[in-house]
Design a protein around this motif. Structure first.
Motif, PDB file in Angstrom:
ATOM      1  N   THR A 195     -55.387  53.254  -7.996  1.00 43.41           N
ATOM      2  CA  THR A 195     -55.449  52.113  -8.923  1.00 43.41           C
ATOM      3  C   THR A 195     -55.697  50.851  -8.100  1.00 43.41           C
ATOM      4  O   THR A 195     -55.158  50.698  -7.008  1.00 43.41           O
ATOM      5  CB  THR A 195     -54.147  51.944  -9.724  1.00 43.41           C
ATOM      6  N   LEU A 210     -59.327  53.695 -10.418  1.00 41.05           N
ATOM      7  CA  LEU A 210     -59.089  53.005 -11.696  1.00 41.05           C
ATOM      8  C   LEU A 210     -58.913  51.528 -11.389  1.00 41.05           C
ATOM      9  O   LEU A 210     -58.025  51.151 -10.617  1.00 41.05           O
ATOM     10  CB  LEU A 210     -57.825  53.546 -12.376  1.00 41.05           C
ATOM     11  N   ASP A 211     -59.798  50.694 -11.936  1.00 41.12           N
ATOM     12  CA  ASP A 211     -59.724  49.256 -11.654  1.00 41.12           C
ATOM     13  C   ASP A 211     -60.252  48.492 -12.860  1.00 41.12           C
ATOM     14  O   ASP A 211     -61.241  48.902 -13.473  1.00 41.12           O
ATOM     15  CB  ASP A 211     -60.561  48.914 -10.406  1.00 41.12           C
ATOM     16  N   SER A 212     -59.585  47.386 -13.200  1.00 38.44           N
ATOM     17  CA  SER A 212     -60.026  46.575 -14.348  1.00 38.44           C
ATOM     18  C   SER A 212     -61.247  45.727 -13.993  1.00 38.44           C
ATOM     19  O   SER A 212     -61.907  45.187 -14.881  1.00 38.44           O
ATOM     20  CB  SER A 212     -58.894  45.651 -14.786  1.00 38.44           C
ATOM     21  N   VAL A 244     -63.439  54.394 -12.710  1.00 35.56           N
ATOM     22  CA  VAL A 244     -63.087  54.295 -14.121  1.00 35.56           C
ATOM     23  C   VAL A 244     -62.643  52.856 -14.349  1.00 35.56           C
ATOM     24  O   VAL A 244     -61.694  52.387 -13.715  1.00 35.56           O
ATOM     25  CB  VAL A 244     -61.943  55.271 -14.482  1.00 35.56           C
ATOM     26  N   VAL A 245     -63.358  52.134 -15.216  1.00 31.04           N
ATOM     27  CA  VAL A 245     -63.005  50.740 -15.487  1.00 31.04           C
ATOM     28  C   VAL A 245     -61.985  50.717 -16.610  1.00 31.04           C
ATOM     29  O   VAL A 245     -62.263  51.174 -17.723  1.00 31.04           O
ATOM     30  CB  VAL A 245     -64.242  49.893 -15.847  1.00 31.04           C
ATOM     31  N   GLY A 246     -60.784  50.231 -16.295  1.00 32.02           N
ATOM     32  CA  GLY A 246     -59.730  50.222 -17.298  1.00 32.02           C
ATOM     33  C   GLY A 246     -58.439  49.708 -16.714  1.00 32.02           C
ATOM     34  O   GLY A 246     -58.401  49.224 -15.578  1.00 32.02           O
ATOM     35  N   ASP A 247     -57.374  49.840 -17.493  1.00 27.92           N
ATOM     36  CA  ASP A 247     -56.119  49.182 -17.216  1.00 27.92           C
ATOM     37  C   ASP A 247     -54.999  50.194 -16.982  1.00 27.92           C
ATOM     38  O   ASP A 247     -54.967  51.239 -17.638  1.00 27.92           O
ATOM     39  CB  ASP A 247     -55.781  48.303 -18.434  1.00 27.92           C
ATOM     40  N   ASP A 292     -53.022  51.553 -19.971  1.00 25.23           N
ATOM     41  CA  ASP A 292     -53.691  52.453 -20.920  1.00 25.23           C
ATOM     42  C   ASP A 292     -53.329  53.895 -20.596  1.00 25.23           C
ATOM     43  O   ASP A 292     -54.011  54.575 -19.827  1.00 25.23           O
ATOM     44  CB  ASP A 292     -55.207  52.220 -20.823  1.00 25.23           C
ATOM     45  N   ASP A 347     -53.419  56.691 -22.273  1.00 28.95           N
ATOM     46  CA  ASP A 347     -54.392  57.729 -22.629  1.00 28.95           C
ATOM     47  C   ASP A 347     -55.501  57.818 -21.576  1.00 28.95           C
ATOM     48  O   ASP A 347     -55.920  58.907 -21.188  1.00 28.95           O
ATOM     49  CB  ASP A 347     -55.016  57.452 -24.013  1.00 28.95           C
ATOM     50  N   LEU A 348     -55.965  56.664 -21.129  1.00 32.22           N
ATOM     51  CA  LEU A 348     -57.027  56.630 -20.116  1.00 32.22           C
ATOM     52  C   LEU A 348     -56.541  57.225 -18.793  1.00 32.22           C
ATOM     53  O   LEU A 348     -57.237  58.021 -18.158  1.00 32.22           O
ATOM     54  CB  LEU A 348     -57.511  55.190 -19.892  1.00 32.22           C
ATOM     55  N   THR A 357     -58.006  60.628 -17.212  1.00 36.16           N
ATOM     56  CA  THR A 357     -58.600  60.534 -15.868  1.00 36.16           C
ATOM     57  C   THR A 357     -57.959  61.559 -14.939  1.00 36.16           C
ATOM     58  O   THR A 357     -58.649  62.251 -14.180  1.00 36.16           O
ATOM     59  CB  THR A 357     -58.418  59.108 -15.297  1.00 36.16           C
TER      60      THR A 357
END
Length: 335
Positions: free
Chosen positions: A13, A37-39, A54-57, A60, A62-63, A67
């Motif tokens: 992350t 995983l990085d915003s 993976v672009v996200g928070d 999240d 579920d994400l 992943t």
């Protein structure tokens, strides 16, 4: 457990950030599979180079869960956090929500996905201004900012997950990360940075400002604050070794990651002048709230448990940082 956790993928992350991206490269060089995983709020897409992003928070669940399942994740390194000390005092809720509550959401999602090994990006700031230097791991936890407290809290949270869920973690308490990769591909973007080395490079290369040196009347040999500057490549190596340690069944632990050498602000400016052949323009400014006077690590425990020690010193930090920032400035001027 049929499979050793080091045979699976590492979820990183904040892997598009400064220390995260260097660690992703070290993991790839060590032959590990990685997913980032990085915003991208503060990270740079190009810094991830060849790892899947993976672009996200981290909030999240579920994400995070999907992943972990899609990429066969068995271990995690958790860098994703806000890290500006001053800002943490002005907007503390941002730090409680993201750094603390976000870490809880992330751990829950990882546990639900069968991931039990976590390396956490902590900070020597959990000790505040230490009464004794060099600092050992049993020094009192005494944060002097909301940011530092958020790191201390996550260390405790990870400890308790170890008691309740069998999670095992290594909290790496970094001293001052600095420098750039030796091949010049990635470094520390100075846009959002409040760290000495990139700000010194900015003052030197752009010639449009003076570096502010916060206080020259401290009880130190030259009156300026003393820190333990550790090359980001050494720091990245410590994360790889911490994952290996957990993969061998290592117990939950917090470790200081530094060189064991303290350098003052003026020491850093002197080293920069030697490398660049010209001096950094600076001015003395008032002391800054929340700045410890002097801190440097006793890195002995990390060497004992991980077989890790810093290979580089202040000179390599300044050389690699100067080379990277200079090429960035040229790139932007050409562009």
């Amino acid at each position: 457990m049929g499979m050793n956790s080091i045979d699976g993928t590492v979820l990183v992350t904040g892997g598009a950030g400064y220390i995260g991206s260097h660690t992703v490269r070290s993991l790839r060089e060590a032959g590990r599979e990685v997913v980032v995983l990085d915003s991208l709020e503060l990270g740079r897409r190009e810094a991830v180079i060849d790892a899947p992003l993976v672009v996200g928070d981290i909030h999240d669940r579920d994400l995070v869960t999907s992943t972990c399942h899609e990429h066969n994740v068995t271990q995690m390194i958790h860098f994703a956090a806000y890290k500006a000390v001053g800002e943490s005092m002005e907007v503390p809720a941002k730090y409680w929500r993201n750094n603390v509550a976000g870490s809880v959401d992330l751990v829950e999602a990882c546990l639900a996905s069968g991931v039990h090994d976590i390396v956490f990006s902590s900070s020597c700031s959990v000790n505040g201004t230490p009464a004794v230097v060099p600092v050992t791991e049993d020094a009192p936890i005494h944060p002097e900012s909301v940011y530092a407290e958020s790191k201390a809290m996550v260390e405790r949270i990870l400890y308790w997950y170890g008691q309740t869920s069998g999670l095992r973690s290594v909290s790496l308490r970094y001293f001052n990360a600095a420098g750039a990769s030796f091949d010049g591909r990635i470094g520390e973007d100075w846009t959002h940075s409040q760290n000495l080395v990139p700000l010194a490079m900015k003052a030197l290369l752009l010639r449009d400002r003076r570096l502010k040196v916060f206080g020259d009347d401290y009880e130190t040999p030259d009156g300026t604050c003393i820190r333990d500057y550790i090359h980001v490549a050494d720091l990245a190596d410590a994360h790889v070794k911490a994952l290996d340690y957990l993969g061998r069944g290592g117990r939950t632990v917090a470790l200081n990651v530094g060189t064991g050498v303290g350098s003052s602000v003026l020491d850093v400016l002197k080293a920069t002048a030697e490398v660049a052949g010209e001096s950094v323009p600076y001015e003395i400014a008032p002391r800054r709230a929340g700045d410890p006077v002097a801190t440097f690590a006793d890195p002995g425990l990390a060497e004992t448990l991980l077989g890790w020690r810093a290979a580089h010193g202040l000179r390599e930090i300044v050389q690699t940082a100067y080379a990277w920032h200079r090429s960035e400035v040229r790139r932007h001027r050409a562009g």
